[in-house]
Design a protein around this motif. Structure first.
Motif, PDB file in Angstrom:
ATOM      1  N   PRO A  28       0.681  -1.000   0.153  1.00  0.00           N
ATOM      2  CA  PRO A  28      -0.085   0.059  -0.200  1.00  0.00           C
ATOM      3  C   PRO A  28       0.868   1.324   0.214  1.00  0.00           C
ATOM      4  O   PRO A  28       0.333   2.307  -0.222  1.00  0.00           O
ATOM      5  N   THR A  29       2.100   1.271   0.329  1.00  0.00           N
ATOM      6  CA  THR A  29       2.875   2.350   0.393  1.00  0.00           C
ATOM      7  C   THR A  29       3.067   2.941  -1.227  1.00  0.00           C
ATOM      8  O   THR A  29       3.502   3.953  -1.324  1.00  0.00           O
ATOM      9  N   ALA A  30       2.641   2.041  -2.031  1.00  0.00           N
ATOM     10  CA  ALA A  30       2.683   2.548  -3.695  1.00  0.00           C
ATOM     11  C   ALA A  30       1.814   3.845  -3.687  1.00  0.00           C
ATOM     12  O   ALA A  30       2.190   4.885  -4.631  1.00  0.00           O
ATOM     13  N   ALA A  31       0.812   3.835  -2.688  1.00  0.00           N
ATOM     14  CA  ALA A  31      -0.034   5.144  -2.905  1.00  0.00           C
ATOM     15  C   ALA A  31       0.663   6.484  -2.431  1.00  0.00           C
ATOM     16  O   ALA A  31       0.314   7.453  -2.557  1.00  0.00           O
ATOM     17  N   ILE A  32       1.805   6.242  -1.704  1.00  0.00           N
ATOM     18  CA  ILE A  32       2.847   7.389  -1.146  1.00  0.00           C
ATOM     19  C   ILE A  32       3.912   7.529  -2.364  1.00  0.00           C
ATOM     20  O   ILE A  32       4.141   8.461  -2.838  1.00  0.00           O
ATOM     21  N   ILE A  33       4.288   6.375  -2.628  1.00  0.00           N
ATOM     22  CA  ILE A  33       5.431   6.491  -3.410  1.00  0.00           C
ATOM     23  C   ILE A  33       5.349   7.004  -4.765  1.00  0.00           C
ATOM     24  O   ILE A  33       5.870   7.837  -5.355  1.00  0.00           O
ATOM     25  N   VAL A  34       4.028   6.765  -5.558  1.00  0.00           N
ATOM     26  CA  VAL A  34       3.812   7.123  -6.890  1.00  0.00           C
ATOM     27  C   VAL A  34       3.587   8.954  -6.879  1.00  0.00           C
ATOM     28  O   VAL A  34       4.498   9.492  -7.787  1.00  0.00           O
ATOM     29  N   PRO A  35       2.991   9.404  -5.957  1.00  0.00           N
ATOM     30  CA  PRO A  35       3.036  10.919  -5.848  1.00  0.00           C
ATOM     31  C   PRO A  35       4.291  11.539  -5.726  1.00  0.00           C
ATOM     32  O   PRO A  35       4.674  12.547  -6.025  1.00  0.00           O
ATOM     33  N   TYR A 147       4.430  26.862  -3.299  1.00  0.00           N
ATOM     34  CA  TYR A 147       4.282  25.527  -2.480  1.00  0.00           C
ATOM     35  C   TYR A 147       3.013  24.684  -2.982  1.00  0.00           C
ATOM     36  O   TYR A 147       2.850  23.652  -2.478  1.00  0.00           O
ATOM     37  N   ARG A 148       2.438  25.048  -3.910  1.00  0.00           N
ATOM     38  CA  ARG A 148       1.306  24.353  -4.406  1.00  0.00           C
ATOM     39  C   ARG A 148       1.556  22.825  -4.809  1.00  0.00           C
ATOM     40  O   ARG A 148       0.728  21.874  -4.211  1.00  0.00           O
ATOM     41  N   ALA A 149       2.698  22.722  -5.391  1.00  0.00           N
ATOM     42  CA  ALA A 149       2.942  21.320  -5.746  1.00  0.00           C
ATOM     43  C   ALA A 149       3.085  20.412  -4.437  1.00  0.00           C
ATOM     44  O   ALA A 149       2.742  19.145  -4.376  1.00  0.00           O
ATOM     45  N   GLU A 150       3.746  20.770  -3.610  1.00  0.00           N
ATOM     46  CA  GLU A 150       4.208  20.159  -2.291  1.00  0.00           C
ATOM     47  C   GLU A 150       2.917  19.989  -1.318  1.00  0.00           C
ATOM     48  O   GLU A 150       2.645  18.944  -0.881  1.00  0.00           O
ATOM     49  N   ALA A 151       1.956  21.094  -1.543  1.00  0.00           N
ATOM     50  CA  ALA A 151       0.667  20.816  -0.703  1.00  0.00           C
ATOM     51  C   ALA A 151      -0.141  19.899  -1.450  1.00  0.00           C
ATOM     52  O   ALA A 151      -0.746  19.151  -0.401  1.00  0.00           O
ATOM     53  N   ILE A 152      -0.226  19.862  -2.692  1.00  0.00           N
ATOM     54  CA  ILE A 152      -0.908  18.624  -3.429  1.00  0.00           C
ATOM     55  C   ILE A 152      -0.329  17.227  -3.017  1.00  0.00           C
ATOM     56  O   ILE A 152      -0.923  16.296  -2.608  1.00  0.00           O
ATOM     57  N   VAL A 153       0.963  17.099  -3.155  1.00  0.00           N
ATOM     58  CA  VAL A 153       1.717  15.771  -2.657  1.00  0.00           C
ATOM     59  C   VAL A 153       1.195  15.713  -1.308  1.00  0.00           C
ATOM     60  O   VAL A 153       0.931  14.457  -0.815  1.00  0.00           O
ATOM     61  N   ILE A 157      -0.794  12.197   0.036  1.00  0.00           N
ATOM     62  CA  ILE A 157      -0.268  11.407   1.258  1.00  0.00           C
ATOM     63  C   ILE A 157      -1.041  11.168   2.365  1.00  0.00           C
ATOM     64  O   ILE A 157      -1.398  10.324   3.015  1.00  0.00           O
ATOM     65  N   MET A 158      -1.607  12.379   3.086  1.00  0.00           N
ATOM     66  CA  MET A 158      -2.508  12.435   4.097  1.00  0.00           C
ATOM     67  C   MET A 158      -3.678  11.881   3.889  1.00  0.00           C
ATOM     68  O   MET A 158      -4.152  10.776   4.659  1.00  0.00           O
ATOM     69  N   MET A 159      -4.172  11.814   2.654  1.00  0.00           N
ATOM     70  CA  MET A 159      -5.544  11.050   2.203  1.00  0.00           C
ATOM     71  C   MET A 159      -5.212   9.695   2.251  1.00  0.00           C
ATOM     72  O   MET A 159      -6.243   9.001   2.545  1.00  0.00           O
ATOM     73  N   SER A 160      -4.203   9.417   1.495  1.00  0.00           N
ATOM     74  CA  SER A 160      -4.253   7.737   1.374  1.00  0.00           C
ATOM     75  C   SER A 160      -3.739   7.073   2.870  1.00  0.00           C
ATOM     76  O   SER A 160      -4.044   6.047   2.940  1.00  0.00           O
ATOM     77  N   ARG A 161      -3.054   7.997   3.792  1.00  0.00           N
ATOM     78  CA  ARG A 161      -2.867   7.024   5.050  1.00  0.00           C
ATOM     79  C   ARG A 161      -4.280   7.200   5.766  1.00  0.00           C
ATOM     80  O   ARG A 161      -4.498   6.171   6.287  1.00  0.00           O
ATOM     81  N   ALA A 162      -4.966   8.278   5.532  1.00  0.00           N
ATOM     82  CA  ALA A 162      -6.246   7.998   6.277  1.00  0.00           C
ATOM     83  C   ALA A 162      -7.228   7.073   5.795  1.00  0.00           C
ATOM     84  O   ALA A 162      -8.186   6.522   6.138  1.00  0.00           O
ATOM     85  N   ARG A 163      -7.161   6.867   4.478  1.00  0.00           N
ATOM     86  CA  ARG A 163      -7.816   5.825   3.929  1.00  0.00           C
ATOM     87  C   ARG A 163      -7.423   4.164   4.294  1.00  0.00           C
ATOM     88  O   ARG A 163      -8.200   3.477   4.569  1.00  0.00           O
ATOM     89  N   THR A 164      -6.197   4.274   4.469  1.00  0.00           N
ATOM     90  CA  THR A 164      -5.492   3.045   5.227  1.00  0.00           C
ATOM     91  C   THR A 164      -5.927   2.695   6.500  1.00  0.00           C
ATOM     92  O   THR A 164      -6.465   1.975   7.050  1.00  0.00           O
ATOM     93  N   PHE A 165      -6.043   3.844   7.441  1.00  0.00           N
ATOM     94  CA  PHE A 165      -6.651   3.932   8.837  1.00  0.00           C
ATOM     95  C   PHE A 165      -8.274   3.427   8.766  1.00  0.00           C
ATOM     96  O   PHE A 165      -8.560   2.761   9.736  1.00  0.00           O
ATOM     97  N   GLY A 166      -8.592   3.747   7.685  1.00  0.00           N
ATOM     98  CA  GLY A 166     -10.322   3.482   7.602  1.00  0.00           C
ATOM     99  C   GLY A 166     -10.505   1.997   7.286  1.00  0.00           C
ATOM    100  O   GLY A 166     -12.033   1.823   7.065  1.00  0.00           O
ATOM    101  N   LEU A 167      -9.467   1.468   6.966  1.00  0.00           N
ATOM    102  CA  LEU A 167      -9.846  -0.256   6.503  1.00  0.00           C
ATOM    103  C   LEU A 167     -10.733  -1.092   7.760  1.00  0.00           C
ATOM    104  O   LEU A 167     -10.069  -0.642   8.782  1.00  0.00           O
ATOM    105  N   THR A 168     -11.446  -1.829   7.509  1.00  0.00           N
ATOM    106  CA  THR A 168     -11.969  -2.736   8.324  1.00  0.00           C
ATOM    107  C   THR A 168     -10.996  -3.419   9.136  1.00  0.00           C
ATOM    108  O   THR A 168      -9.914  -4.009   8.699  1.00  0.00           O
TER     109      THR A 168
END
Length: 168
Positions: A28-35, A147-153, A157-168
């Motif tokens: 699942p770190t691919a969701a962080i590595i790709v961006p 800093y817009r590109a850094e904010a997007i990345v 990353i924050m949303m992908s980690r929140a998504r992982t936290f939300g798994l059952t």
């Protein structure tokens, strides 16, 4: 005397190797590595052609080494370099769970996400409310074009980690 750029080349290789190792250790770190990779390409491209080839080749080569090890392991263990352990589970309980979504990863359960992040007795934001300032900081970063590109990345990353936290 050595050029400072040459002295730092091994950092690029190491960054690629560590990202590759993170990928094969936890898919699942691919969701962080790709961006992060897309952001890196953006930065290198924007910096100019001076050391572009080395700046792209060294992390790519470093990241390829752990991936090659993983492919060799998969080929030896499962008979196919692209067959993952999740596809070869013997226990039917785990096999059923891993058959849902992509290797068991699916859309987050909002109840689990609520309890993990917001619940008053155990939520991360209640335990460490200063983390809410990250959203304020991200807003300021996004508003400033530099800093817009850094904010997007960072947001991705924050949303992908929140998504992982939300798994059952």
């Amino acid at each position: 005397k050595r050029s400072p750029e040459v002295g730092k080349s091994w950092y690029l290789f190491l960054i690629g190797m560590l990202l590759g190792w993170a990928l094969i250790s936890e898919f699942p770190t691919a969701a962080i590595i790709v961006p992060l990779g897309a952001y890196y390409l953006h930065v290198v491209w924007r910096a100019g052609a001076g050391h572009r080839l080395r700046s792209l080749a060294l992390p790519a080569f470093g990241g390829l080494i752990p991936v090659v090890f993983q492919l060799a392991y998969n080929a030896r263990s499962f008979g196919n370099p692209f067959s993952l352990g999740y596809a070869n589970l013997v226990d039917p309980l785990y096999g059923e769970a891993m058959a849902q979504g992509v290797m068991g990863i699916q859309w987050p359960n909002m109840q689990v996400l609520y309890y993990t992040l917001l619940h008053p007795s155990m939520g991360l934001m209640w335990e460490s409310p200063v983390l809410l300032m990250a959203f304020v900081g991200a807003g300021f970063m996004f508003r400033d074009r530099r800093y817009r590109a850094e904010a997007i990345v960072s947001g991705w990353i924050m949303m992908s980690r929140a998504r992982t936290f939300g798994l059952t």
